[in-house]
Design a protein around this motif. Structure first.
Motif, PDB file in Angstrom:
ATOM      1  N   ALA A 198     -75.418   9.998 -26.699  1.00  0.00           N
ATOM      2  CA  ALA A 198     -76.047   8.470 -26.520  1.00  0.00           C
ATOM      3  C   ALA A 198     -74.968   7.629 -25.976  1.00  0.00           C
ATOM      4  CB  ALA A 198     -76.244   7.968 -28.104  1.00  0.00           C
ATOM      5  N   ASN A 199     -73.640   7.999 -26.080  1.00  0.00           N
ATOM      6  CA  ASN A 199     -72.422   7.429 -25.412  1.00  0.00           C
ATOM      7  C   ASN A 199     -72.726   7.546 -23.978  1.00  0.00           C
ATOM      8  OD1 ASN A 199     -70.081   5.627 -25.616  1.00  0.00           O
ATOM      9  ND2 ASN A 199     -69.157   7.321 -25.100  1.00  0.00           N
ATOM     10  N   GLN A 200     -72.816   8.884 -23.792  1.00  0.00           N
ATOM     11  CA  GLN A 200     -73.070   9.319 -22.364  1.00  0.00           C
ATOM     12  C   GLN A 200     -74.142   8.623 -21.723  1.00  0.00           C
ATOM     13  OE1 GLN A 200     -71.417  13.670 -22.860  1.00  0.00           O
ATOM     14  NE2 GLN A 200     -73.462  13.442 -22.206  1.00  0.00           N
ATOM     15  N   GLY A 201     -75.397   8.367 -22.418  1.00  0.00           N
ATOM     16  CA  GLY A 201     -76.432   7.832 -21.908  1.00  0.00           C
ATOM     17  C   GLY A 201     -76.096   6.332 -21.510  1.00  0.00           C
ATOM     18  N   LEU A 202     -75.366   5.671 -22.544  1.00  0.00           N
ATOM     19  CA  LEU A 202     -75.008   4.480 -22.026  1.00  0.00           C
ATOM     20  C   LEU A 202     -74.268   4.177 -20.708  1.00  0.00           C
ATOM     21  CD1 LEU A 202     -75.102   1.559 -23.110  1.00  0.00           C
ATOM     22  CD2 LEU A 202     -72.928   1.964 -24.495  1.00  0.00           C
ATOM     23  N   TYR A 203     -73.341   5.096 -20.482  1.00  0.00           N
ATOM     24  CA  TYR A 203     -72.622   5.108 -19.319  1.00  0.00           C
ATOM     25  C   TYR A 203     -73.542   5.354 -18.234  1.00  0.00           C
ATOM     26  CZ  TYR A 203     -68.158   4.877 -21.659  1.00  0.00           C
ATOM     27  OH  TYR A 203     -67.258   4.257 -22.445  1.00  0.00           O
ATOM     28  N   ASN A 204     -74.563   6.260 -18.277  1.00  0.00           N
ATOM     29  CA  ASN A 204     -75.609   6.323 -17.115  1.00  0.00           C
ATOM     30  C   ASN A 204     -76.150   5.091 -16.922  1.00  0.00           C
ATOM     31  OD1 ASN A 204     -75.099   9.177 -16.000  1.00  0.00           O
ATOM     32  ND2 ASN A 204     -75.621   9.875 -18.088  1.00  0.00           N
ATOM     33  N   GLY A 205     -76.628   4.588 -17.985  1.00  0.00           N
ATOM     34  CA  GLY A 205     -77.319   3.405 -18.069  1.00  0.00           C
ATOM     35  C   GLY A 205     -76.300   2.208 -17.107  1.00  0.00           C
TER      36      GLY A 205
ATOM     37  N   LEU B  92     -80.135   8.166 -19.087  1.00  0.00           N
ATOM     38  CA  LEU B  92     -79.822   7.158 -20.278  1.00  0.00           C
ATOM     39  C   LEU B  92     -81.137   7.438 -21.325  1.00  0.00           C
ATOM     40  CD1 LEU B  92     -79.367   3.470 -20.522  1.00  0.00           C
ATOM     41  CD2 LEU B  92     -81.466   4.393 -21.425  1.00  0.00           C
ATOM     42  N   TYR B  93     -82.300   7.596 -20.864  1.00  0.00           N
ATOM     43  CA  TYR B  93     -83.444   8.099 -21.887  1.00  0.00           C
ATOM     44  C   TYR B  93     -83.217   8.915 -22.720  1.00  0.00           C
ATOM     45  CZ  TYR B  93     -87.709   9.420 -23.981  1.00  0.00           C
ATOM     46  OH  TYR B  93     -88.620   9.793 -24.656  1.00  0.00           O
ATOM     47  N   PHE B  94     -83.006  10.199 -22.096  1.00  0.00           N
ATOM     48  CA  PHE B  94     -82.905  11.430 -22.795  1.00  0.00           C
ATOM     49  C   PHE B  94     -81.678  11.598 -23.621  1.00  0.00           C
ATOM     50  CE2 PHE B  94     -81.427  13.985 -19.086  1.00  0.00           C
ATOM     51  CZ  PHE B  94     -80.278  14.999 -20.013  1.00  0.00           C
ATOM     52  N   GLU B  95     -80.553  11.130 -23.076  1.00  0.00           N
ATOM     53  CA  GLU B  95     -79.132  11.184 -23.849  1.00  0.00           C
ATOM     54  C   GLU B  95     -79.186  10.323 -24.816  1.00  0.00           C
ATOM     55  OE1 GLU B  95     -76.458  12.863 -20.132  1.00  0.00           O
ATOM     56  OE2 GLU B  95     -76.428  10.817 -20.630  1.00  0.00           O
ATOM     57  N   MET B  96     -79.864   9.423 -24.782  1.00  0.00           N
ATOM     58  CA  MET B  96     -79.711   8.112 -25.841  1.00  0.00           C
ATOM     59  C   MET B  96     -80.999   8.352 -27.180  1.00  0.00           C
ATOM     60  SD  MET B  96     -78.434   4.559 -24.312  1.00  0.00           S
ATOM     61  CE  MET B  96     -77.772   3.891 -25.734  1.00  0.00           C
ATOM     62  N   PHE B  97     -82.231   8.575 -26.543  1.00  0.00           N
ATOM     63  CA  PHE B  97     -83.297   8.526 -27.280  1.00  0.00           C
ATOM     64  C   PHE B  97     -83.934  10.043 -27.475  1.00  0.00           C
ATOM     65  CE2 PHE B  97     -83.051   4.544 -25.285  1.00  0.00           C
ATOM     66  CZ  PHE B  97     -82.460   3.669 -26.307  1.00  0.00           C
ATOM     67  N   ALA B  98     -83.747  11.001 -26.684  1.00  0.00           N
ATOM     68  CA  ALA B  98     -84.322  12.413 -26.607  1.00  0.00           C
ATOM     69  C   ALA B  98     -83.292  13.503 -26.669  1.00  0.00           C
ATOM     70  CB  ALA B  98     -85.615  12.396 -25.600  1.00  0.00           C
ATOM     71  N   TRP B  99     -82.232  13.241 -27.172  1.00  0.00           N
ATOM     72  CA  TRP B  99     -81.137  14.361 -26.967  1.00  0.00           C
ATOM     73  C   TRP B  99     -81.627  15.638 -27.662  1.00  0.00           C
ATOM     74  CZ3 TRP B  99     -77.856  16.014 -24.211  1.00  0.00           C
ATOM     75  CH2 TRP B  99     -76.446  16.731 -24.395  1.00  0.00           C
ATOM     76  N   GLU B 100     -82.208  15.423 -28.769  1.00  0.00           N
ATOM     77  CA  GLU B 100     -82.541  16.705 -29.439  1.00  0.00           C
ATOM     78  C   GLU B 100     -83.951  17.400 -29.081  1.00  0.00           C
ATOM     79  OE1 GLU B 100     -81.836  16.609 -33.974  1.00  0.00           O
ATOM     80  OE2 GLU B 100     -81.425  14.677 -33.501  1.00  0.00           O
ATOM     81  N   THR B 101     -84.761  16.683 -28.210  1.00  0.00           N
ATOM     82  CA  THR B 101     -85.735  17.359 -27.610  1.00  0.00           C
ATOM     83  C   THR B 101     -85.621  17.737 -26.006  1.00  0.00           C
ATOM     84  OG1 THR B 101     -86.684  15.188 -27.323  1.00  0.00           O
ATOM     85  CG2 THR B 101     -87.407  16.177 -29.195  1.00  0.00           C
ATOM     86  N   ILE B 102     -85.691  16.493 -25.460  1.00  0.00           N
ATOM     87  CA  ILE B 102     -85.434  16.940 -23.861  1.00  0.00           C
ATOM     88  C   ILE B 102     -84.024  17.645 -23.486  1.00  0.00           C
ATOM     89  CG2 ILE B 102     -85.270  15.979 -21.483  1.00  0.00           C
ATOM     90  CD1 ILE B 102     -87.301  13.815 -22.653  1.00  0.00           C
ATOM     91  N   GLY B 103     -82.869  17.103 -24.327  1.00  0.00           N
ATOM     92  CA  GLY B 103     -81.537  17.507 -24.012  1.00  0.00           C
ATOM     93  C   GLY B 103     -81.507  19.128 -24.237  1.00  0.00           C
TER      94      GLY B 103
END
Length: 120
Positions: free
Chosen positions: A51-58, A20-31
């Motif tokens: 970010a949508n994928q991150g929400l589902y992971n949440g 959730l964290y890296f897909e919603m908030f750090a996609w351009e770095t950790i992703g």
């Protein structure tokens, strides 16, 4: 066995909170570091999709965390099986469509949890 199951569920939930964290908030770095096979110029335009994928992971993490508050053993098992099953299916699909590594990171821990529930 119950303690081991709770540990596995906690690990799977923690992984999905991290996703959730890296897909919603750090996609351009950790992703970018995680998905090295993707072209670097794809990360900015796919930020909303990630970010949508991150929400589902949440949601998956929330369902697994919910199990810690269920006192009825039958409901506990059913809810845990449902969310671990969702994680396992997502991990298998990810392994087939993106990277085999996803199977080991995502599906295997969920499958271990499912196995522990079924062995109880």
């Amino acid at each position: 066995m119950n303690i081991l199951l709770k540990i596995i569920i906690g690990i799977v939930a923690a992984l999905h909170l991290y996703f959730l964290y890296f897909e919603m908030f750090a996609w351009e770095t950790i992703g970018r570091k995680t998905f090295k096979s993707l072209p670097k110029d794809l990360f900015k335009p796919t930020k909303g999709m990630a970010a949508n994928q991150g929400l589902y992971n949440g949601f998956l993490a929330a369902g697994l965390i919910w199990t810690y508050f269920i006192s009825n053993p039958e409901w506990y098992n059913n809810i845990a099986l449902f969310f671990l099953g969702c994680v396992a299916v997502a991990g298998i699909y990810g392994a087939l469509s993106v990277s085999k590594k996803i199977f080991f990171v995502q599906a295997v821990p969920a499958l271990i949890g499912i196995g522990l529930i079924l062995l109880k």
